[in-house]
Design a protein around this motif. Structure first.
Motif, mmCIF file in Angstrom:
data_model
loop_
_atom_site.group_PDB
_atom_site.id
_atom_site.type_symbol
_atom_site.label_atom_id
_atom_site.label_comp_id
_atom_site.label_asym_id
_atom_site.label_seq_id
_atom_site.Cartn_x
_atom_site.Cartn_y
_atom_site.Cartn_z
ATOM 1 N N UNK A 192 -7.197 12.299 -9.791
ATOM 2 C CA UNK A 192 -7.951 11.083 -9.469
ATOM 3 C C UNK A 192 -7.942 10.097 -10.639
ATOM 4 N N UNK A 193 -8.178 10.604 -11.841
ATOM 5 C CA UNK A 193 -8.186 9.726 -13.019
ATOM 6 C C UNK A 193 -6.805 9.154 -13.300
ATOM 7 N N UNK A 194 -5.775 10.006 -13.194
ATOM 8 C CA UNK A 194 -4.406 9.545 -13.433
ATOM 9 C C UNK A 194 -4.030 8.436 -12.450
ATOM 10 N N UNK A 197 -6.019 5.107 -13.271
ATOM 11 C CA UNK A 197 -5.493 4.422 -14.460
ATOM 12 C C UNK A 197 -4.132 3.815 -14.178
ATOM 13 N N UNK A 198 -3.270 4.575 -13.485
ATOM 14 C CA UNK A 198 -1.925 4.073 -13.185
ATOM 15 C C UNK A 198 -1.989 2.859 -12.274
ATOM 16 N N UNK A 208 2.105 -6.593 -7.393
ATOM 17 C CA UNK A 208 1.166 -7.129 -6.426
ATOM 18 C C UNK A 208 1.204 -6.314 -5.144
ATOM 19 N N UNK A 209 0.024 -5.900 -4.673
ATOM 20 C CA UNK A 209 -0.228 -5.216 -3.407
ATOM 21 C C UNK A 209 0.269 -3.767 -3.368
ATOM 22 N N UNK A 210 1.364 -3.473 -4.067
ATOM 23 C CA UNK A 210 1.952 -2.148 -3.978
ATOM 24 C C UNK A 210 1.415 -1.198 -5.044
ATOM 25 N N UNK A 211 0.553 -1.685 -5.946
ATOM 26 C CA UNK A 211 0.112 -0.832 -7.051
ATOM 27 C C UNK A 211 -0.635 0.406 -6.573
ATOM 28 N N UNK A 212 -1.476 0.264 -5.551
ATOM 29 C CA UNK A 212 -2.243 1.406 -5.043
ATOM 30 C C UNK A 212 -1.322 2.424 -4.386
ATOM 31 N N UNK A 213 -0.373 1.951 -3.569
ATOM 32 C CA UNK A 213 0.534 2.864 -2.872
ATOM 33 C C UNK A 213 1.407 3.633 -3.864
ATOM 34 N N UNK A 215 0.859 4.187 -7.115
ATOM 35 C CA UNK A 215 0.032 5.087 -7.923
ATOM 36 C C UNK A 215 -0.389 6.309 -7.113
ATOM 37 N N UNK A 216 -0.667 6.132 -5.849
ATOM 38 C CA UNK A 216 -1.070 7.255 -4.996
ATOM 39 C C UNK A 216 0.056 8.264 -4.847
ATOM 40 N N UNK A 217 1.257 7.775 -4.586
ATOM 41 C CA UNK A 217 2.407 8.677 -4.426
ATOM 42 C C UNK A 217 2.683 9.438 -5.719
ATOM 43 N N UNK A 218 2.650 8.728 -6.843
ATOM 44 C CA UNK A 218 2.914 9.384 -8.126
ATOM 45 C C UNK A 218 1.787 10.353 -8.499
ATOM 46 N N UNK A 219 0.539 9.970 -8.203
ATOM 47 C CA UNK A 219 -0.571 10.865 -8.489
ATOM 48 C C UNK A 219 -0.515 12.130 -7.657
#
Length: 259
Positions: A192-194, A197-198, A208-213, A215-219
């Motif tokens: 969750x923290x990683x 932060x990512x 833009x817009x894709x940062x959450x997606x 970061x979620x895949x990498x996390x």
């Protein structure tokens, strides 16, 4: 959540739905306001709430529509945003596989981030599988979402800005409330923290817009790698696991199914 031994299925379904309803009504209202301000007819906004039932997908649709994006771009963006439901369905499938196809279909129609969180948490705790409880939870939250969207769409002209009302933060607050109870081990907290932060770092870097997606895949990938490293060869063994708090694959086989 209350114990299934002390609550009837309708009561337990409503209990699971209550915290979600408290978030869905204001967020749905905010979507209705946003939809009207982006030249989406109120009737279409309500139809989206009934047929799509995807808060993030609806917000993406409204934003792109208001920005003048082409229909293919809108469809592609909504499709990508909603791909996460495939992962949620796969996570629930070990428990729901023994249900009739019709029941699985009805439960799938009400699958959202929030209903998945409360239902999968109950299953992971070893509570008996009760499709009626899950269906009442899903239907109640869907009704709350439709009500919020309807009020926002038809009364949205009375609100110039939702930010003073705090409605722009309601969705974030709801996700945080669902995340915290699921961080039951150091691995969950680390992932969750990683991811947080990512996501912030990618946004600061200009994504833009894709940062959450992204970061979620990498996390999630990091979590899987750490899980493999911790469990080793026993990962695929039935009931294999560790003290990290992850779900054991053998759990669904012992769950009681109640009609």
């Amino acid at each position: 959540m209350s114990s299934p031994a002390t609550a009837s299925p309708p009561a337990e379904g409503l209990r699971r739905a209550l915290p979600i309803v408290l978030g869905y009504v204001p967020v749905g209202f905010a979507f209705g306001v946003l939809a009207v301000k982006n030249n989406i007819p109120p009737s279409l906004a309500v139809a989206m709430a009934v047929l799509m039932f995807s808060g993030s997908g609806q917000f993406v649709f409204a934003s792109l529509w208001g920005a003048g994006a082409g229909i293919l771009s809108v469809i592609a963006a909504v499709f990508i945003v909603n791909l996460r439901y495939l992962l949620m369905s796969a996570a629930e499938s070990p428990w729901l596989a023994r249900l009739p196809r019709g029941q699985r279909f009805l439960l799938g129609l009400g699958l959202t981030d929030e209903t998945f969180a409360v239902n999968i948490t109950a299953l992971q705790r070893g509570w008996p599988l009760n499709p009626g409880v899950m269906y009442i939870c899903n239907s109640t939250t869907h009704l709350a979402w439709v009500i919020g969207c309807t009020v926002g769409a038809f009364c949205g002209e009375l609100v110039n800005d939702v930010r003073p009302l705090g409605l722009d933060y309601a969705l974030t607050a709801m996700f945080l409330a669902l995340l915290v109870p699921q961080c039951v081990s150091r691995l969950h907290v680390l992932v969750a923290l990683f991811t947080t932060v990512l996501s912030i770092a990618l946004k600061a870097a200009g994504m833009s817009q894709w940062n959450v997606a992204v970061a979620t895949v990498l996390g999630a990938s990091l979590g899987v790698l750490l899980l493999y490293a911790r469990r080793g060869p026993g990962l695929n063994a039935p009931g294999g696991g560790s003290d990290s708090g992850e779900t054991r694959p053998a759990q669904p086989a012992t769950s009681e199914v109640r009609p």
